[in-house]
Motif scaffolding. Structure first.
Motif, PDB file in Angstrom:
ATOM      1  N   GLY A 170       0.775  -1.229   0.000  1.00 15.01           N
ATOM      2  CA  GLY A 170       0.000   0.000   0.000  1.00 15.01           C
ATOM      3  C   GLY A 170       0.806   1.278   0.000  1.00 15.01           C
ATOM      4  O   GLY A 170       0.245   2.376  -0.064  1.00 15.01           O
TER       5      GLY A 170
ATOM      6  N   SER B 166      -3.933  10.913   1.044  1.00 16.21           N
ATOM      7  CA  SER B 166      -4.142   9.771   1.929  1.00 16.21           C
ATOM      8  C   SER B 166      -3.572   8.499   1.317  1.00 16.21           C
ATOM      9  O   SER B 166      -3.487   8.371   0.091  1.00 16.21           O
ATOM     10  CB  SER B 166      -5.636   9.561   2.185  1.00 16.21           C
TER      11      SER B 166
ATOM     12  N   ARG C 139      -3.502   4.034   2.460  1.00 20.24           N
ATOM     13  CA  ARG C 139      -3.793   2.988   3.439  1.00 20.24           C
ATOM     14  C   ARG C 139      -2.786   1.873   3.271  1.00 20.24           C
ATOM     15  O   ARG C 139      -2.682   1.264   2.201  1.00 20.24           O
ATOM     16  CB  ARG C 139      -5.200   2.431   3.287  1.00 20.24           C
TER      17      ARG C 139
ATOM     18  N   SER D  38      -1.368  -1.861   4.387  1.00 22.92           N
ATOM     19  CA  SER D  38      -1.848  -3.150   4.892  1.00 22.92           C
ATOM     20  C   SER D  38      -0.667  -3.995   5.304  1.00 22.92           C
ATOM     21  O   SER D  38       0.420  -3.893   4.721  1.00 22.92           O
ATOM     22  CB  SER D  38      -2.649  -3.890   3.821  1.00 22.92           C
TER      23      SER D  38
ATOM     24  N   PHE E  23      -3.694   9.610  11.531  1.00 17.25           N
ATOM     25  CA  PHE E  23      -3.535   8.191  11.209  1.00 17.25           C
ATOM     26  C   PHE E  23      -4.461   7.361  12.079  1.00 17.25           C
ATOM     27  O   PHE E  23      -4.723   7.706  13.239  1.00 17.25           O
ATOM     28  CB  PHE E  23      -2.099   7.742  11.461  1.00 17.25           C
ATOM     29  N   THR E  24      -4.925   6.238  11.521  1.00 23.63           N
ATOM     30  CA  THR E  24      -5.753   5.309  12.274  1.00 23.63           C
ATOM     31  C   THR E  24      -5.275   3.891  12.041  1.00 23.63           C
ATOM     32  O   THR E  24      -5.164   3.451  10.891  1.00 23.63           O
ATOM     33  CB  THR E  24      -7.224   5.418  11.848  1.00 23.63           C
TER      34      THR E  24
ATOM     35  N   TYR F 247      -4.097  -2.675   9.414  1.00 31.66           N
ATOM     36  CA  TYR F 247      -4.111  -1.548   8.503  1.00 31.66           C
ATOM     37  C   TYR F 247      -3.597  -0.284   9.188  1.00 31.66           C
ATOM     38  O   TYR F 247      -3.680  -0.132  10.398  1.00 31.66           O
ATOM     39  CB  TYR F 247      -5.537  -1.281   8.013  1.00 31.66           C
TER      40      TYR F 247
ATOM     41  N   GLN G 245      -4.416   3.580   8.177  1.00 32.31           N
ATOM     42  CA  GLN G 245      -5.010   4.608   7.334  1.00 32.31           C
ATOM     43  C   GLN G 245      -4.324   5.926   7.639  1.00 32.31           C
ATOM     44  O   GLN G 245      -4.355   6.391   8.780  1.00 32.31           O
ATOM     45  CB  GLN G 245      -6.514   4.717   7.599  1.00 32.31           C
TER      46      GLN G 245
ATOM     47  N   SER H 266      -4.000   9.933   6.670  1.00 31.84           N
ATOM     48  CA  SER H 266      -4.653  11.069   6.025  1.00 31.84           C
ATOM     49  C   SER H 266      -3.883  12.349   6.334  1.00 31.84           C
ATOM     50  O   SER H 266      -3.050  12.377   7.235  1.00 31.84           O
ATOM     51  CB  SER H 266      -6.098  11.191   6.531  1.00 31.84           C
TER      52      SER H 266
END
Length: 124
Positions: free
Chosen positions: A8, A17, A19, A21, A68-69, A80, A82, A84
């Protein structure tokens, strides 16, 4: 033993953004606490985010909090990240890591398994 493979990564403009993995094999992910780290050229490896085995606990570095998440899908053996509102200073090689400890930890020394990393480049 756990094998971790990240995907990713890529190049994105500031504000964009991505993401990431991290696919795990060799051990049920549900028994492994997971984290994301990054390392920029000439800098030390830096903790980014961590998540507990069940996903109920998460922890973020101040530099990425709110942008970030981290999440996980134990049924898919995947974690993951994520990302942004990316900034040029987020440019680094991002690696996922797994540990047999409980909870969430930010020290690389706590982790037993590491992926090979994926490059993230953010241009201004």
């Amino acid at each position: 033993q756990v094998q971790l493979v990240e995907s990713g990564g890529g190049s994105v403009q500031a504000g964009g953004s991505l993401r990431l993995s991290c696919a795990a094999s060799g051990r049920p992910l549900s028994s492994t606490s997971m984290g994301w780290f990054r390392q920029a050229p000439g800098k030390e490896r830096e903790f980014v985010a961590g998540i507990s085995r069940g996903g109920g606990g998460t922890y973020y570095a101040d530099s990425v909090k709110g942008r970030f998440t981290i999440s996980r899908d134990n049924a898919k053996n995947t974690v993951y990240l994520q990302m942004s509102s990316l900034r040029p200073e987020d440019t680094a090689v991002y690696s996922c890591a797994g540990g047999t400890f409980m909870g969430v930890r930010g020290s690389p020394a706590a982790y037993d398994y590491w992926g090979q990393g994926t490059q993230v480049t953010v241009s201004s």
